[in-house]
Design a protein around this motif. Structure first.
Motif, PDB file in Angstrom:
ATOM      1  N   ALA A 175       0.934  -1.198   0.026  1.00 34.03           N
ATOM      2  CA  ALA A 175       0.141  -0.075   0.008  1.00 34.03           C
ATOM      3  C   ALA A 175       0.879   1.027  -0.008  1.00 34.03           C
ATOM      4  N   TYR A 212      -2.626   0.718  -4.579  1.00 31.26           N
ATOM      5  CA  TYR A 212      -2.186  -0.692  -3.931  1.00 31.26           C
ATOM      6  C   TYR A 212      -1.516  -1.222  -5.076  1.00 31.26           C
ATOM      7  N   ASP A 260      -8.481   1.083  -5.129  1.00 29.51           N
ATOM      8  CA  ASP A 260      -9.820   0.748  -4.090  1.00 29.51           C
ATOM      9  C   ASP A 260      -9.839  -0.745  -3.801  1.00 29.51           C
ATOM     10  N   LEU A 261      -8.743  -1.608  -4.178  1.00 37.57           N
ATOM     11  CA  LEU A 261      -8.560  -2.920  -3.992  1.00 37.57           C
ATOM     12  C   LEU A 261      -9.742  -3.874  -4.606  1.00 37.57           C
ATOM     13  N   GLN A 321      -2.327  -3.100   5.650  1.00 39.11           N
ATOM     14  CA  GLN A 321      -3.424  -2.264   6.127  1.00 39.11           C
ATOM     15  C   GLN A 321      -3.770  -1.275   4.814  1.00 39.11           C
ATOM     16  N   THR A 322      -4.999  -1.045   4.997  1.00 39.13           N
ATOM     17  CA  THR A 322      -5.747   0.142   3.794  1.00 39.13           C
ATOM     18  C   THR A 322      -4.850   1.277   4.278  1.00 39.13           C
ATOM     19  N   GLU A 382      -7.044   3.529   5.297  1.00 39.81           N
ATOM     20  CA  GLU A 382      -7.934   3.937   6.266  1.00 39.81           C
ATOM     21  C   GLU A 382      -7.540   3.264   7.491  1.00 39.81           C
ATOM     22  N   LYS A 394      -6.395  -6.002   6.381  1.00 39.94           N
ATOM     23  CA  LYS A 394      -6.945  -7.259   5.597  1.00 39.94           C
ATOM     24  C   LYS A 394      -5.716  -8.263   5.240  1.00 39.94           C
ATOM     25  N   ASP A 425     -11.334  -9.232   5.601  1.00 40.24           N
ATOM     26  CA  ASP A 425     -11.451  -8.419   6.765  1.00 40.24           C
ATOM     27  C   ASP A 425     -10.698  -8.840   8.001  1.00 40.24           C
TER      28      ASP A 425
END
Length: 325
Positions: free
Chosen positions: A31, A38, A63-64, A287-288, A290, A294, A312
């Motif tokens: 990321a 990503y 956005d994955l 980690q995203t 945000e 994940k 998640d």
């Protein structure tokens, strides 16, 4: 079919891929905060991707969900210990001291090792190398070209970078069951510039340490086989050191997890309940943007059907677990 273009370092990239469209094995995601992008890395080769030799591909996403690619970021060069036609496994890309370092497992099936293999396999050169680039999209160039980073007389795979609490870099990797029967997780210290190993291997745990009978027990009475794959280390929010790794359960691939009771790489390591069954494994955590954790892994095991799945994850401070609906 994607056709490798060595001039542009691209394998016919296209937009709008979903994860269900992308054949991928041993996935690894970076990321990138700077670009809010990503990067998904996976092995690439002639049979599936139309490349003239094996290497590593990346796909990009904001956005994955929607992915662009593939882009060729590494191909096995001529003139090194590995054979460009014998595979590139389990690529990982890590930021370290201002550059990007790829850990990837290469092979030379024509270069035998001494001894008898298990499970009907012969012993041959297999091990993880480190390649470097200034960019996440490569190109990556191998640093040590004459041999793998782990001992070359060991048949090893799935090298991963771990930097300990004192800032010392390590390669953590799997010692192949083909050579040991009971596969192991081991580690070697690396030089500060990641050019080579700086210690002998240390033993972390055996594949048979799984909390269930994960062995293949041959009817002919030969040694039972215990697989170790995909070792990667993470810290929880309470600074507990955990390791993802994969093995089998009744012939089905499993994503499982272990925890160091001392908080140090040397362990001892305790085995926790598996995270995902159903022929799924060799995952990694990220980690995203945000801050959400994940897990990405591949399922089923066999290519070309293998696809990525994202789960998640909950960090409860003591370990990581799959978030329940």
């Amino acid at each position: 079919m994607n056709v490798y273009n060595s001039a542009s370092n691209v394998a016919n990239p296209q937009v709008g891929h979903l994860l269900t469209d992308i054949p991928a094995h041993d996935p690894f995601i970076v990321a990138d905060q700077a670009t809010q992008t990503y990067y998904l890395y996976t092995g690439g080769g002639p049979r599936i991707h139309g490349m003239d030799r094996y290497g590593v591909l990346t796909y990009k996403s904001k956005d994955l969900v929607n992915w662009e690619g593939p882009y060729v970021v590494f191909t096995i060069p001529d003139g090194i210990w590995a054979n460009p036609q014998h595979g590139a496994w389990a690529p990982e890309v890590h930021s370290y001291n201002g550059r990007y370092y790829m850990f990837v497992t290469l092979h030379n099936n024509d270069r035998a090792l001494e001894g008898e293999g298990h499970g009907g396999y012969r012993l041959q050169w297999r091990g993880s190398v480190i390649a470097v680039s200034d960019f996440l999209e490569g190109p990556f160039e191998i640093i040590k070209q004459e041999a793998p980073v782990p001992p070359e007389h060991h048949m090893t795979l799935d090298g991963s970078l771990y930097v300990d609490e004192e800032g010392v870099p390590w390669m953590v990797y799997c010692h192949e069951w083909v050579q040991t029967a009971d596969g192991t997780i081991e580690a070697v210290k690396l030089t500060n510039d990641l050019t080579d190993r700086a210690s002998d291997p240390i033993h972390l745990f055996d594949g048979s340490a799984a909390p269930w009978d994960n062995g293949d027990h041959p009817a002919d009475g030969s040694k039972s086989i215990y697989v170790t794959d995909g070792c990667q280390l993470y810290r929880t929010k309470n600074n507990r050191l955990v390791m993802l790794w994969s093995t089998y359960d009744k012939g089905s691939y499993v994503q499982t997890i272990a925890r160091s009771t001392s908080g140090k790489l040397e362990g001892p390591w305790e085995q926790l309940e598996p995270l995902v069954f159903d022929d799924s494994g060799h995952g990694m955590l990220f980690q995203t943007f945000e801050g959400e954790w994940k897990l990405i892994l591949h399922s089923p095991f066999r290519m070309p059907a293998s696809r990525c799945k994202i789960y998640d994850i909950v960090d409860d401070g003591d370990s990581f677990s799959i978030k329940q609906d």
